[in-house]
Design an enzyme around this catalytic site. Structure first.
Site, PDB file in Angstrom:
ATOM      1  N   GLY A  28       0.824  -1.205   0.000  1.00  0.00           N
ATOM      2  CA  GLY A  28       0.000   0.000   0.000  1.00  0.00           C
ATOM      3  C   GLY A  28       0.849   1.243   0.000  1.00  0.00           C
ATOM      4  CG  ASN A 102      -4.409  -6.894   4.469  1.00  0.00           C
ATOM      5  OD1 ASN A 102      -4.880  -6.289   3.512  1.00  0.00           O
ATOM      6  ND2 ASN A 102      -3.684  -7.991   4.323  1.00  0.00           N
ATOM      7  CE1 TYR A 259       2.242  -6.870  -9.392  1.00  0.00           C
ATOM      8  CE2 TYR A 259       0.659  -6.320  -7.683  1.00  0.00           C
ATOM      9  CZ  TYR A 259       1.640  -5.923  -8.580  1.00  0.00           C
ATOM     10  OH  TYR A 259       2.030  -4.626  -8.647  1.00  0.00           O
ATOM     11  CB  SER A 305       5.231  -9.510  -9.756  1.00  0.00           C
ATOM     12  OG  SER A 305       5.128  -8.436  -8.861  1.00  0.00           O
ATOM     13  CG  ASP A 367       2.284  -8.558 -17.070  1.00  0.00           C
ATOM     14  OD1 ASP A 367       2.878  -8.456 -15.967  1.00  0.00           O
ATOM     15  OD2 ASP A 367       1.611  -7.635 -17.560  1.00  0.00           O
ATOM     16  CG  ASP A 368       2.167  -9.691 -12.499  1.00  0.00           C
ATOM     17  OD1 ASP A 368       0.957  -9.412 -12.449  1.00  0.00           O
ATOM     18  OD2 ASP A 368       3.053  -8.816 -12.540  1.00  0.00           O
TER      19      ASP A 368
END
Length: 524
Positions: A28, A102, A259, A305, A367-368
């Site tokens: 975050g 969270n 990710y 990632s 890509d992730d």
């Protein structure tokens, strides 16, 4: 999605919490906050922005005490721009409670009404964290009515909280004058671990979202907080633990492994890095069945990632792995920029192609994940402009077809490129010569193999199954209607547009200054 940490020590904890938040910054970047306790007095500082910008020397000096907690926020519920909704949250009764959270409560609206009508508690923001802290405060009050606060009373309160809350939640709460409480939802959707350091005379206990924050702050990981469990750490550092849920199951969020989490973290017995290597292995099998390896000259990851998956894929198909993109870590966010053309330009400011790796080559980009698809389309075009003959795109994650309701800022269904579209339609939109996705069941299988004790995964964005069993299409629609409108034209959490600290620079300094809360607010 947020990162949370709590510490009990014999020495000041402000610097330790600050360091831990830096290690959790990837979870975050919109706001950060720290609360410390000295005696029974709590001191708070929180504001919008990155950790390094929110906390200056004067702020740190105003956070005394040997007990504290902190949070970095990436809002998925409530108002992303409200200074009042930055965490931690505080209520003064009973005892004085400060809390960080969270996750995402799927029944927050119903609870808010119940708190007002039945519990006689007022909620002043649209944050589900304020709802959560008031539910906890009410149940602690009921469990300790006329009695002292004991671990048994704390666990009774958490058991009652579990019966009222729906959704995902990893929570750390400071109870003034008593200690730290941490608990996790009965499905273990959002991660939480704890560890310890020091000796018997100087024992420190730390609770955090990821193991990297525990190890990186000089402690040893003890274990994960198991689903439904609560741990209460008294002021002497003694840990009391109890299962407080009736039917707990371990079904962590798959997107943490794909990710969200740092690759050097271990979550619920699974190495995030190894999980991503395994995803690259299975993705390689799908690539081979789609594109003959002889037609691929080079494998290039889209930072950051996807690197482990891309490396393993390249090794598996016997092709060279190359870094073809350089990332500028100091460019502002695309989502605050008005207009698609401005955002398109910003993607090119963030990523720059190394032409020698593309010129006259058939390139496989990895890509992730692919969420909206707009950034993927722009990156494919960049590869072509750099001289690539053909551009193939592989995603280490399956198609993202459904919204997430458990604390990830996943767009609404109509914003998802894969929602109700075929692979060919997605490929045409992105402009790649071929598009290869991970298989859902293969993804689950290779990650589960790393810890057979897992009961499954929360993988709703891929398979549409909401593990809590209480989310209807109407609920999804209602949550989508109230979703924080903060990203309006990039790939959201995927690829180059994700909220990774290596991938996103801090927001506008003037805006942060204007919205900053008062320095070191003292809570009586």
């Amino acid at each position: 999605m947020c990162g949370i940490v709590g510490v009990i020590s014999k020495t000041p904890v402000n610097q330790m919490i600050y360091d831990a938040l830096l290690l959790l910054q990837h979870r975050g970047q919109d706001a950060a906050g720290i609360v410390t306790m000295q005696g029974t007095r709590c001191f708070m500082h929180k504001a919008r922005g990155m950790v390094r910008d929110v906390f200056r020397t004067r702020n740190m000096r105003a956070l005394p005490g040997t007990v504290g907690l902190g949070q970095v926020r990436y809002p998925t519920a409530g108002n992303a721009y409200s200074e009042e909704e930055a965490q931690p949250f505080y209520v003064n009764a009973p005892f004085g409670i400060v809390l960080v959270h969270n996750g995402n409560l799927t029944n927050a609206a119903a609870l808010k009404k119940e708190l007002f009508d039945v519990d006689r508690r007022h909620i002043n923001t649209s944050s589900d964290t304020e709802v959560l802290i008031n539910v906890l405060a009410h149940e602690l009050d009921a469990a300790t009515s006329g009695k002292a606060l004991t671990p048994d009373a704390v666990f009774a309160a958490v058991a009652a909280v579990h019966k009222r809350l729906k959704g995902s939640y990893a929570v750390i709460a400071l109870i003034a004058g008593h200690g730290l409480l941490a608990f996790r939802d009965p499905y273990g959707i959002r991660p939480l671990s704890f560890g310890a350091g020091g000796d018997a005379d100087d024992r420190e206990v730390i609770v955090a979202s990821e193991s990297v924050a525990i190890v990186g702050s000089g402690h040893a990981v003890t274990r994960d907080v198991v689903p439904g469990e609560a741990i209460f750490i008294d002021l002497d550092g003694k840990v009391h633990a109890r299962q407080c849920a009736e039917r707990p199951m371990l079904k962590p969020c798959m997107f943490e492994y794909v990710y969200l989490a740092r690759p050097d973290s271990v979550m619920d017995g699974v190495s995030v890095y190894q999980a991503r290597l395994n995803l690259g292995e299975t993705l390689a099998q799908r690539v081979i069945s789609t594109i003959p390896p002889k037609d691929i000259d080079v494998v290039i990851p889209i930072p950051e990632s996807s690197r482990p998956s891309a490396m393993q894929l390249a090794q598996r198909i016997g092709k060279p792995y190359r870094e073809g993109f350089v990332k500028n870590r100091y460019v502002g966010r695309t989502f605050i920029m008005p207009g698609q053309e401005v955002r398109k330009k910003s993607v090119r400011q963030k990523l720059n192609a190394i032409e020698v790796e593309f010129r006259n080559r058939n390139v496989l980009l990895v890509d992730d994940s692919i969420v909206r698809g707009t950034t993927s389309r722009e990156i494919v075009q960049m590869a072509r402009e750099a001289g690539a003959r053909k551009v193939y795109l592989a995603s280490a994650a399956p198609p993202v077809r459904f919204p997430n309701v458990y604390g990830i800022d996943m767009p609404t269904a109509n914003e998802l490129i894969a929602h109700e579209r075929s692979i060919e339609e997605i490929r045409a939109f992105i402009g790649a010569d071929a598009l290869i996705y991970q298989d859902v069941e293969a993804m689950k299988r290779v990650v589960h193999k790393l810890n057979p004790a897992l009961d499954g995964f929360e993988a709703s964005c891929f398979d549409g199954v909401y593990v809590t069993g209480d989310v209807s299409p109407a609920d999804v629609a209602a949550l989508a209607a109230g979703r924080t409108q903060q990203h309006d034209g990039a790939d959201g959490i995927a690829g180059a547009e994700g909220p990774n600290p290596d991938e996103m620079a801090s927001g506008d300094a003037a805006d942060r200054s204007r919205l900053a809360l008062q320095n070191a607010t003292e809570l009586a």
